[in-house]
Design an enzyme around this catalytic site. Structure first.
Site, PDB file in Angstrom:
ATOM      1  CG  HIS A 158      -4.196   0.218   7.193  1.00  0.00           C
ATOM      2  ND1 HIS A 158      -4.582  -0.301   8.618  1.00  0.00           N
ATOM      3  CD2 HIS A 158      -4.799   1.002   6.914  1.00  0.00           C
ATOM      4  CE1 HIS A 158      -5.676   0.406   8.863  1.00  0.00           C
ATOM      5  NE2 HIS A 158      -5.631   1.287   8.053  1.00  0.00           N
TER       6      HIS A 158
ATOM      7  CB  SER B  30      -8.739   2.579   8.955  1.00  0.00           C
ATOM      8  OG  SER B  30      -7.375   3.265   9.108  1.00  0.00           O
TER       9      SER B  30
ATOM     10  CG  ASP C 204      -2.224  -2.332   9.834  1.00  0.00           C
ATOM     11  OD1 ASP C 204      -1.891  -1.339   9.566  1.00  0.00           O
ATOM     12  OD2 ASP C 204      -3.720  -2.587   9.747  1.00  0.00           O
TER      13      ASP C 204
END
Ligand SMILES: *[C@@H]1O[C@H](CO)[C@@H](O)[C@H](O)[C@H]1NC(C)=O
Ligand SMILES: *[C@@H]1O[C@H](CO)[C@@H](O)[C@H](O)[C@H]1NC(C)=O
Ligand SMILES: *[C@@H]1O[C@H](CO)[C@@H](O)[C@H](O)[C@H]1NC(C)=O
Length: 442
Positions: free
Chosen positions: A380, A208, A348
């Site tokens: 995610h 991320s 996601d």
């Protein structure tokens, strides 16, 4: 980063704390000063004349590395190193990295692990929030510490840079990438203190916000730090296009990433700061600006489910200033030469899949070597956990010198649980911790 994991970090910590029975025993503690109040973080006069990656100052970490007392890292020594780096405009800056030495060190192995700090305030720097005596409003997730512990158990040194720099320029790709590369230069020069060999095998990993920084480091390495021999980088949930994430998270649980990202960029680009101020609606200005000096934990709660564009005059993002800056911070400007392992959830909801898939195609056309894994069962936050095992196995192979295949390959997984191989790869304790983290994330 993702709000589910903040919640899971807190939940996991609470479980661990009550299991340890240490809740009532916690003494009144003296917190370490914030980085902005700690002279260690200010570079010595004349530092800008040193080459990027030069060590400016070193100290043992002022307090043990842990999060919320619930997860303590298993290491021998750890140091904070202030080093010189360069921002996107070419201006010198100094930031800190934390170098952790394992119990049975292999002096020739280094993992650079990149936290998703996701905040626009220096108080959120990993070097600070990793410390047990920090007054961090946004504690690091125990999950990150488990992965670092797994690397330490293998005898690898672990480098955790404050790649956002002293002004916390969250989402500014070039500054973050240079921050990582210079931190690696600095720790490779730390042998006298750390005994880490300057010829160590190097790998990188991030998810991320940490993948944003990792990806930029990979893109910039051939031009900015060509002498670094990096064996590969693993990155997941990679935010290749910040604009796509802005559109995806607005009005949702992670809408707080938008003010965090805007202020992160505004710390680097004064013209964006001015643009934001001149486009805020007068009655919304104070509420929006309060996000500037907070960590994502606070900002995330404040802005959850809000329409962040309702704070601004219409067509806020369509101005020249944000368009140029968002384009400058979109990945794919340069070609990574090191092998990559990329994993991304097709569904996601925070970092949309399509732009990252397009980035992979672009890299591959330009000759990069990529193993791309797309997962159909996760979102995610859950892929960060269930995808970590295969990512770590790939990193281990790079460290062991296993050759990478030429070209690119894509595979599809459907991961709904932590794979049982995690028990072997990480050991039973971390395997159980991952399952607990997944349970709170779902
Ligand atoms: C710790 O942080 C909080 C805000 O997050 C602040 O109110 C408090 O004064 C700080 N405590 C110390 C001792 O710095
Ligand atoms: C800490 O690391 C050492 C060396 O790798 C290992 O022998 C020991 O079992 C570890 N301790 C814990 C609590 O994990
Ligand atoms: C960002 O996304 C919006 C919505 O898709 C679009 O209108 C805008 O042009 C994009 N801006 C940039 C700089 O890509």
């Amino acid at each position: 980063m993702f709000l589910g994991s903040i919640i899971s970090a807190l939940a996991y910590a609470t479980i661990a704390l009550s299991a340890a029975g240490s809740v009532e025993a916690s003494p009144v503690r003296r917190f370490l000063p914030w980085p902005q109040d700690d002279p260690f973080y200010s570079p010595p006069k004349g530092y800008q004349h040193h080459a990027p990656g030069t060590i400016l100052r070193t100290r043992p970490v002022p307090s043990p590395l842990a999060t919320l007392d619930s997860y303590t890292l298993n290491y021998t020594n750890a140091w904070q190193i202030l080093y010189r780096t360069t921002d996107v405009r070419g201006k010198p800056m100094a930031t800190v990295t934390t170098l952790i030495q394992p119990k049975n060190p292999d002096h020739k192995k280094l993992l650079s692990y990149h936290f998703a700090e996701d905040s626009s305030s220096e108080q959120c720097a990993p070097s600070y929030s990793l410390e047990s005596n920090s007054n961090a409003s946004y504690p690091v997730s125990p999950f990150d510490l488990m992965l670092i512990d797994a690397a330490l158990t293998r005898g690898w040194y672990v480098n955790v840079p404050d790649y956002e720099g002293p002004h916390s320029v969250f989402t500014c790709g070039v500054t973050s990438g240079r921050g990582i590369l210079d931190s690696i230069r600095a720790v490779l020069a730390s042998c006298r203190t750390s005994h880490l060999k300057s010829s160590a095998d190097i790998t990188m990993w991030g998810y991320s916000g940490g993948a944003l920084a990792t990806g930029w480091a990979a893109e910039l390495q051939p031009i900015y730090a060509p002498e670094l021999r990096i064996l590969g980088a693993a990155m997941g949930g990679t935010p290749s296009d910040v604009n796509a994430t802005v559109n995806a998270v607005n009005k949702g649980p992670s809408a707080g990433l938008i003010p965090a990202g805007f202020f992160g960029l505004a710390q680097q680009y004064p013209e964006l700061y001015a643009y934001i101020q001149s486009h805020l609606l007068p009655n919304k200005k104070a509420a929006f600006n309060s996000a500037e000096s907070q960590c994502l934990g606070t900002v995330g709660v404040q802005f959850a489910y809000q329409d962040v564009f309702s704070y601004f005059k219409p067509n806020f993002l369509n101005g020249f200033v944000p368009e140029v800056i968002l384009a400058e911070n979109k990945m794919g400007r340069f070609k990574p030469r090191i092998p990559l392992y990329m994993y991304h959830s097709i569904n996601d909801e925070i970092v949309p899949f399509a732009p990252t898939q397009a980035l992979v195609k672009k890299y591959c056309k330009e000759g990069s070597r990529i193993q791309f894994v797309e997962d159909s069962s996760t979102h995610h936050g859950t892929l960060a956990i269930v995808g970590a095992t295969d990512a770590f196995v790939w990193v281990i192979e790079r460290m062991n010198g296993t050759p990478v295949k030429h070209g690119c390959s894509t595979s599809t997984t459907s991961l709904s649980t932590v794979p049982t191989s995690a028990a072997t790869v990480f050991g039973p304790l971390i395997y159980a911790g991952m399952q607990a983290a997944l349970a709170t994330e779902e």
